[in-house]
Design an enzyme around this catalytic site. Structure first.
Site, PDB file in Angstrom:
ATOM      1  N   ARG A  16       0.683  -1.253  -0.037  1.00 47.03           N
ATOM      2  CA  ARG A  16       0.181   0.054   0.104  1.00 47.03           C
ATOM      3  C   ARG A  16       0.816   1.205   0.144  1.00 47.03           C
ATOM      4  O   ARG A  16       0.225   2.282  -0.511  1.00 47.03           O
ATOM      5  CB  ARG A  16      -1.038   0.012   1.284  1.00 47.03           C
ATOM      6  CG  ARG A  16      -0.539  -0.165   2.627  1.00 47.03           C
ATOM      7  CD  ARG A  16      -1.556  -0.318   3.602  1.00 47.03           C
ATOM      8  NE  ARG A  16      -2.022  -2.038   3.856  1.00 47.03           N
ATOM      9  CZ  ARG A  16      -3.105  -2.272   4.471  1.00 47.03           C
ATOM     10  NH1 ARG A  16      -3.831  -1.316   4.886  1.00 47.03           N
ATOM     11  NH2 ARG A  16      -3.381  -3.377   4.437  1.00 47.03           N
ATOM     12  N   GLU A  99      -4.801  -0.652  18.154  1.00 44.25           N
ATOM     13  CA  GLU A  99      -3.756   0.192  17.262  1.00 44.25           C
ATOM     14  C   GLU A  99      -3.159   1.389  18.245  1.00 44.25           C
ATOM     15  O   GLU A  99      -2.218   1.982  17.613  1.00 44.25           O
ATOM     16  CB  GLU A  99      -4.995   1.206  16.248  1.00 44.25           C
ATOM     17  CG  GLU A  99      -4.165   2.013  15.181  1.00 44.25           C
ATOM     18  CD  GLU A  99      -5.263   2.402  14.318  1.00 44.25           C
ATOM     19  OE1 GLU A  99      -6.183   1.851  13.656  1.00 44.25           O
ATOM     20  OE2 GLU A  99      -4.877   3.630  13.488  1.00 44.25           O
ATOM     21  N   SER A 115      -4.508  -5.819  11.638  1.00 46.45           N
ATOM     22  CA  SER A 115      -4.857  -4.888  12.806  1.00 46.45           C
ATOM     23  C   SER A 115      -6.114  -5.505  13.542  1.00 46.45           C
ATOM     24  O   SER A 115      -6.037  -5.480  14.705  1.00 46.45           O
ATOM     25  CB  SER A 115      -5.200  -3.573  12.147  1.00 46.45           C
ATOM     26  OG  SER A 115      -5.847  -2.942  13.352  1.00 46.45           O
ATOM     27  N   LEU A 116      -7.038  -6.126  12.684  1.00 49.15           N
ATOM     28  CA  LEU A 116      -8.358  -6.697  13.315  1.00 49.15           C
ATOM     29  C   LEU A 116      -7.818  -7.995  13.904  1.00 49.15           C
ATOM     30  O   LEU A 116      -8.094  -8.203  15.111  1.00 49.15           O
ATOM     31  CB  LEU A 116      -9.256  -6.863  12.455  1.00 49.15           C
ATOM     32  CG  LEU A 116      -9.679  -5.376  11.754  1.00 49.15           C
ATOM     33  CD1 LEU A 116     -10.941  -5.926  10.712  1.00 49.15           C
ATOM     34  CD2 LEU A 116     -10.269  -4.570  12.608  1.00 49.15           C
TER      35      LEU A 116
HETATM   36  C1  LIG Z   1     -10.782   2.720   6.075  1.00 49.27           C
HETATM   37  C2  LIG Z   1     -10.119   1.883   6.970  1.00 49.27           C
HETATM   38  C3  LIG Z   1     -10.118   0.567   6.519  1.00 49.27           C
HETATM   39  C4  LIG Z   1      -9.586  -0.424   7.421  1.00 49.27           C
HETATM   40  N1  LIG Z   1      -9.169  -1.567   6.684  1.00 49.27           N
HETATM   41  C5  LIG Z   1      -8.842  -2.614   7.615  1.00 49.27           C
HETATM   42  C6  LIG Z   1      -8.725  -4.303   7.083  1.00 49.27           C
HETATM   43  O1  LIG Z   1      -9.146  -4.427   6.224  1.00 49.27           O
HETATM   44  N2  LIG Z   1      -8.172  -4.856   8.050  1.00 49.27           N
HETATM   45  C7  LIG Z   1      -7.529  -4.679   9.006  1.00 49.27           C
HETATM   46  O2  LIG Z   1      -7.131  -5.438   9.953  1.00 49.27           O
HETATM   47  N3  LIG Z   1      -7.416  -3.421   9.482  1.00 49.27           N
HETATM   48  C8  LIG Z   1      -8.073  -2.176   8.628  1.00 49.27           C
HETATM   49  N4  LIG Z   1      -8.202  -1.029   9.332  1.00 49.27           N
HETATM   50  C9  LIG Z   1      -7.585  -0.829  10.644  1.00 49.27           C
HETATM   51  C10 LIG Z   1      -8.482  -1.083  11.873  1.00 49.27           C
HETATM   52  O3  LIG Z   1      -9.753  -0.785  11.560  1.00 49.27           O
HETATM   53  C11 LIG Z   1      -7.934  -0.565  13.032  1.00 49.27           C
HETATM   54  O4  LIG Z   1      -6.754  -0.470  13.182  1.00 49.27           O
HETATM   55  C12 LIG Z   1      -8.897  -1.104  14.314  1.00 49.27           C
HETATM   56  O5  LIG Z   1     -10.124  -0.780  14.000  1.00 49.27           O
HETATM   57  C13 LIG Z   1      -8.268  -0.507  15.547  1.00 49.27           C
HETATM   58  O6  LIG Z   1      -9.046  -0.839  16.525  1.00 49.27           O
HETATM   59  P1  LIG Z   1      -8.860  -0.316  18.095  1.00 49.27           P
HETATM   60  O7  LIG Z   1     -10.090  -0.868  18.784  1.00 49.27           O
HETATM   61  O8  LIG Z   1      -7.732  -0.304  18.504  1.00 49.27           O
HETATM   62  O9  LIG Z   1      -9.275   1.360  17.908  1.00 49.27           O
HETATM   63  P2  LIG Z   1     -10.573   1.785  17.210  1.00 49.27           P
HETATM   64  O10 LIG Z   1     -11.321   1.169  16.674  1.00 49.27           O
HETATM   65  O11 LIG Z   1     -10.366   3.171  16.951  1.00 49.27           O
HETATM   66  O12 LIG Z   1     -11.359   2.148  18.644  1.00 49.27           O
HETATM   67  C14 LIG Z   1     -10.940   3.232  19.782  1.00 49.27           C
HETATM   68  C15 LIG Z   1     -12.378   3.503  20.303  1.00 49.27           C
HETATM   69  O13 LIG Z   1     -12.050   4.406  21.419  1.00 49.27           O
HETATM   70  C16 LIG Z   1     -13.016   5.439  21.239  1.00 49.27           C
HETATM   71  N5  LIG Z   1     -12.418   6.668  22.013  1.00 49.27           N
HETATM   72  C17 LIG Z   1     -11.685   7.466  21.363  1.00 49.27           C
HETATM   73  N6  LIG Z   1     -11.636   8.493  22.327  1.00 49.27           N
HETATM   74  C18 LIG Z   1     -12.203   8.292  23.363  1.00 49.27           C
HETATM   75  C19 LIG Z   1     -12.271   8.693  24.718  1.00 49.27           C
HETATM   76  N7  LIG Z   1     -11.674   9.962  25.067  1.00 49.27           N
HETATM   77  N8  LIG Z   1     -12.980   8.290  25.670  1.00 49.27           N
HETATM   78  C20 LIG Z   1     -13.791   7.122  25.372  1.00 49.27           C
HETATM   79  N9  LIG Z   1     -13.702   6.565  24.198  1.00 49.27           N
HETATM   80  C21 LIG Z   1     -12.772   6.968  23.079  1.00 49.27           C
HETATM   81  C22 LIG Z   1     -13.449   5.664  19.874  1.00 49.27           C
HETATM   82  O14 LIG Z   1     -14.705   6.338  19.764  1.00 49.27           O
HETATM   83  C23 LIG Z   1     -13.534   4.163  19.338  1.00 49.27           C
HETATM   84  O15 LIG Z   1     -14.699   3.577  19.634  1.00 49.27           O
HETATM   85  C24 LIG Z   1      -9.008  -0.114   8.498  1.00 49.27           C
HETATM   86  C25 LIG Z   1      -9.159   1.075   8.974  1.00 49.27           C
HETATM   87  C26 LIG Z   1      -9.513   2.007   8.063  1.00 49.27           C
HETATM   88  C27 LIG Z   1      -9.776   3.516   8.884  1.00 49.27           C
END
Ligand SMILES: Cc1cc2nc3c(=O)[nH]c(=O)nc-3n(C[C@H](O)[C@H](O)[C@H](O)COP(=O)(O)OP(=O)(O)OC[C@H]3O[C@@H](n4cnc5c(N)ncnc54)[C@H](O)[C@@H]3O)c2cc1C
Length: 273
Positions: A16, A99, A115-116
């Site tokens: 990518r 993440e 990431s997932l």
């Molecule tokens: C367009 C796109 C496509 C993607 N495609 C893929 C894919 O195909 N395969 C893959 O593996 N990964 C993919 N990713 C990456 C993956 O989606 C993310 O890395 C993953 O969802 C991160 O999960 P997380 O739970 O660590 O963080 P997040 O999903 O960002 O969750 C963090 C949560 O914390 C909440 N939050 C933030 N600040 C606060 C606060 N102050 N107080 C309380 N809550 C708060 C947010 O609202 C959110 O719900 C993609 C990302 C994007 C943007």
């Protein structure tokens, strides 16, 4: 005109960072705001990609017959708060998972779907660990803000600041980086941080923007420190990868200064003779 074949043997299926750079350069060369993705060579693209087809339909685009306008965007933070396999950071009671965490799972360019997977596997391990910690111990990490007085008699439009920050990160700390651009970003970010940190008492939005500026500073400093190109980090002035840089870059704030160190990748495959 198809242009990705000129950039990589795998064309659109190249890593990518390669695809992003090729699109970015094409946009600059043609003064365009996007390039066009043509899916007409695939059989029934709207059946294979129903979610994409639906979004495009909302914008009046039929992916069976029309091209889709695309441009690069940030969709993952490669790096994060250093934590171990149990999610523990260097601050007792502060855990980082998903993440926002840097566990060493990813290299210079996260591979698709990892990431997932990380969220699923690491989330489960850390969730168990954190629940044990939470039942055994209760400590609250809350900043003491009651007596903080503003040192600046001015108002700042935080939305405007956020857009300026995004714009600066895109242009100078984005797909293509250089020493001059990173230095310019560093100087601006330093000023913004100094200004923001004197605007107390803080609102949640103010703290969030200050945090964003500090994280941006750490990213810009590390990008300037790493004088090579690797994965998502591309330097115009150092376009090649170097064996010397097969390390993780770690940054910590120490007495208002960023201290950067290099650490060996603990997951690296052992060298074979
Ligand atoms: C367009 C796109 C496509 C993607 N495609 C893929 C894919 O195909 N395969 C893959 O593996 N990964 C993919 N990713 C990456 C993956 O989606 C993310 O890395 C993953 O969802 C991160 O999960 P997380 O739970 O660590 O963080 P997040 O999903 O960002 O969750 C963090 C949560 O914390 C909440 N939050 C933030 N600040 C606060 C606060 N102050 N107080 C309380 N809550 C708060 C947010 O609202 C959110 O719900 C993609 C990302 C994007 C943007």
């Amino acid at each position: 005109i198809a242009f990705l074949e000129e950039c990589h043997p795998d064309a659109e299926l190249a890593p990518r960072d390669v695809v992003s750079r090729a699109i970015y350069r094409r946009m600059i060369a043609t003064h365009a705001r996007f390039v066009s993705l043509d899916m007409s060579s695939l059989s029934s693209p709207s059946i294979r990609f129903p979610a994409l087809a639906k979004i495009c339909r909302e914008f009046g685009i039929d992916i069976e017959t029309e091209t889709i306008p695309v441009r690069p965007a940030v969709h993952y933070l490669v790096g994060g708060i250093k934590s171990n396999l149990h999610g523990q950071t260097s601050i007792q009671g502060l855990f980082a998972v998903g993440e926002c965490a840097s566990t060493g799972f990813h290299g210079a360019n996260r591979m698709g779907s990892n990431s997932l997977l990380e969220g699923l596997v690491h989330g489960r391990i850390c969730g168990k660990n954190i629940s044990k910690y939470a039942t055994a111990e209760r400590r609250w990490l809350s900043p003491v803000l009651e007596n903080v007085q503003p040192q600046i008699d001015a108002e700042l439009n935080l939305n405007d600041m956020t857009y300026s920050l995004k714009s600066l990160m895109w242009s100078e700390v984005g797909i293509q980086r250089s020493a001059a651009g990173l230095e310019e970003a560093h100087e601006l970010l330093k000023d913004w941080e100094s200004y923001l940190s004197r605007l107390a008492p803080f609102t949640p939005q103010g703290i969030e923007v200050l945090n964003m500026v500090q994280v941006a500073q750490a990213i810009a400093r590390c990008a300037a420190y790493r004088t090579e190109s690797r994965g998502a980090h591309y330097r115009d002035d150092y376009p090649q990868s170097s064996e010397d840089w097969k390390v993780h870059t770690c940054v910590r704030a120490d007495a208002q200064q960023f201290v950067i160190t290099s650490e060996a990748n603990k997951w690296a495959a052992p060298k074979t003779a």
